[in-house]
Write a protein that holds these residues in place. Sequence first.
Motif: not given
Length: 137
Positions: A65-73
């Motif tokens: 994650t980064m900034d509570d957002e999932n990193i899909e790529d």
Amino acid sequence: MNKSNKLLTIILSFILIGLAACNTQDEQESHSTHGTDGVKMLEVDLTLPTKGSIDEEIKAIAHVTMDDENIEDADEVMFEYWKDDNKDNSQKIEAKHDKDGQYIFEFIPREAGTYHVISHVTARDMHTMPEKTIEVK
């Protein structure tokens, strides 16, 4: 130097010293808050059981994650593992992207011992390498 020039020199000196002190304080405040306020950090939550059994599949999950957002790529997610203190015989395997920022690695230990697992994650021009261990009996 006459009296008015001395007074003007003293006043200008105090003004310059005051400006220099204010500038130094502003720079210190800027440096101390920049690292926490504007910079988004790459975070990896590595999940690995603490115990396992010989010849049974073990699953490791790296939640990126980064900034509570999932990193899909993510640019790269590799798992490196080795038994006991024998890192010279480590193996690196590319993780499989699952969903919701999760990258999965599975392996089957053939011998008892302590296995070290590191997830090497590169995304958004950052790299992190959390490590955990699992006891296999």
